[in-house]
Design an enzyme around this catalytic site. Structure first.
Site, PDB file in Angstrom:
ATOM      1  N   GLU A  40      -8.224  11.272   8.636  1.00 35.10           N
ATOM      2  CA  GLU A  40      -8.640  11.876   7.352  1.00 35.10           C
ATOM      3  C   GLU A  40     -10.080  11.436   6.989  1.00 35.10           C
ATOM      4  OE1 GLU A  40      -6.135  10.197   4.316  1.00 35.10           O
ATOM      5  OE2 GLU A  40      -6.743  11.637   2.780  1.00 35.10           O
ATOM      6  N   LYS A 111      -5.707  19.313   1.483  1.00 32.10           N
ATOM      7  CA  LYS A 111      -4.616  18.407   1.102  1.00 32.10           C
ATOM      8  C   LYS A 111      -4.031  18.770  -0.262  1.00 32.10           C
ATOM      9  CE  LYS A 111      -3.849  13.369   0.870  1.00 32.10           C
ATOM     10  NZ  LYS A 111      -4.560  12.067   1.009  1.00 32.10           N
ATOM     11  N   CYS A 144      -2.355  12.880   5.388  1.00 32.77           N
ATOM     12  CA  CYS A 144      -1.938  11.570   4.885  1.00 32.77           C
ATOM     13  C   CYS A 144      -0.769  11.630   3.889  1.00 32.77           C
ATOM     14  CB  CYS A 144      -3.142  10.832   4.316  1.00 32.77           C
ATOM     15  SG  CYS A 144      -2.852   9.038   4.345  1.00 32.77           S
ATOM     16  N   VAL A 171      -2.012   3.929   3.782  1.00 36.41           N
ATOM     17  CA  VAL A 171      -2.108   2.659   3.071  1.00 36.41           C
ATOM     18  C   VAL A 171      -0.716   2.021   2.961  1.00 36.41           C
ATOM     19  CG1 VAL A 171      -2.727   1.593   0.872  1.00 36.41           C
ATOM     20  CG2 VAL A 171      -4.106   3.483   1.752  1.00 36.41           C
TER      21      VAL A 171
HETATM   22  C1  ACM Z   1      -3.714   8.686   1.592  1.00 34.77           C
HETATM   23  O1  ACM Z   1      -3.200   9.761   1.264  1.00 34.77           O
HETATM   24  N1  ACM Z   1      -4.908   8.645   2.142  1.00 34.77           N
HETATM   25  C2  ACM Z   1      -2.983   7.417   1.431  1.00 34.77           C
END
Ligand code: ACM
Length: 263
Positions: A40, A111, A144, A171
């Site tokens: 990402e 996203k 992510c 994370v």
């Molecule tokens: C994230 O969505 N980069 C934790």
């Protein structure tokens, strides 16, 4: 049978030239792959101090040194590349995943589920959940934190994705455990390309992963170094949705019982 995998690396916040240099070297190890996934926000880094900094590091897809670099690499190595980028369009920025192939730019996903401070910088994704038919496979993209929402994996599988590419800066330390499970319940190959390292107060967890449609982990990287891993992917396994001789994983769904999901 195709070869697909990931590049795990540590993007440097605000230093696109350095990020391109690192990826250039790592892409040499990906030769022979048909499809490779990069983490990402690989053009910009992740943990911006301000909205201004996030905007400064964003690029328009038609005017992006980073996307041009991906296109050149895809052409040179005859492969398809999925990469997270910080995308700017019409005065707004998006946490986007681009897909490029040997002929150039193909498409993108923005996203949908923004994590923590991303909500201060980025617009929520507004392009739905596209699936791309590359000829040699059908693929979709998530980014992510989308990982924690089973709905989006299911939708991509319902639309026929054999492979779900998942550029990440993970994370939460348990996220990787979910990736093979989503693959198992949708019968897809999943490829999470994660980053590692620290940016200001955030530590990213590495452990990029490739899993198969039965929930088996085919490859997993370490938590703290550059790695390129590629697996043989038998698409027939993703296209077989029979869990028993009488249970088809998609046709046995009862959507009339799932109303709450869309409320
Ligand atoms: C994230 O969505 N980069 C934790």
């Amino acid at each position: 049978m195709i070869k697909a995998g990931f590049i795990q690396f540590r993007p440097v916040l605000g230093n696109q030239d350095e990020n391109i240099k690192s990826l250039g070297k790592l892409l040499m190890q990906a030769q022979g792959a048909d499809l490779i996934v990069i983490p990402e926000l690989a053009n910009s880094g992740y943990n911006f101090e301000s909205k201004e900094q996030a905007f400064e590091q964003a690029e328009e897809i038609g005017n992006s040194k980073f996307v041009e670099f991906l296109e050149e690499e895809a052409q040179k190595n005859k492969l398809h590349i999925v990469s997270g980028i910080n995308e700017k369009e019409a005065g707004k920025i998006y946490n986007t995943s681009v897909l490029v192939g040997p002929q150039g730019y193909i498409g993108k996903y923005r996203k949908i589920h923004l994590f923590m401070n991303e909500k201060d910088f980025f617009e929520r994704g507004n392009l739905g959940l596209p699936v791309f038919d590359l000829g040699f496979c059908k693929m979709g993209m998530l980014i992510c934190f989308d990982w924690i929402f089973p709905e989006v994996w299911r939708i991509l599988a319902l639309k026929g994705a054999d492979v779900i590419c998942h550029p990440s800066n993970l994370v939460l330390p348990y996220a990787q455990q979910a990736v093979p499970v989503h693959g198992m319940i949708n019968r897809t190959f999943n490829i999470t390309a994660n980053r590692f390292g620290m940016e200001r107060d955030i530590t990213f967890s590495g452990k990029s992963i490739i899993s198969d449609p039965l929930g088996k982990t085919l490859k997993m990287a370490s938590s703290d170094k550059d790695e390129v891993m590629i697996a043989d992917i038998d698409l027939l396994l993703a296209r077989d949705k029979m869990v028993t001789t009488r249970n088809h994983i998609m046709e046995d769904r009862i959507p009339s019982e799932y109303g709450e999901l869309t409320e």
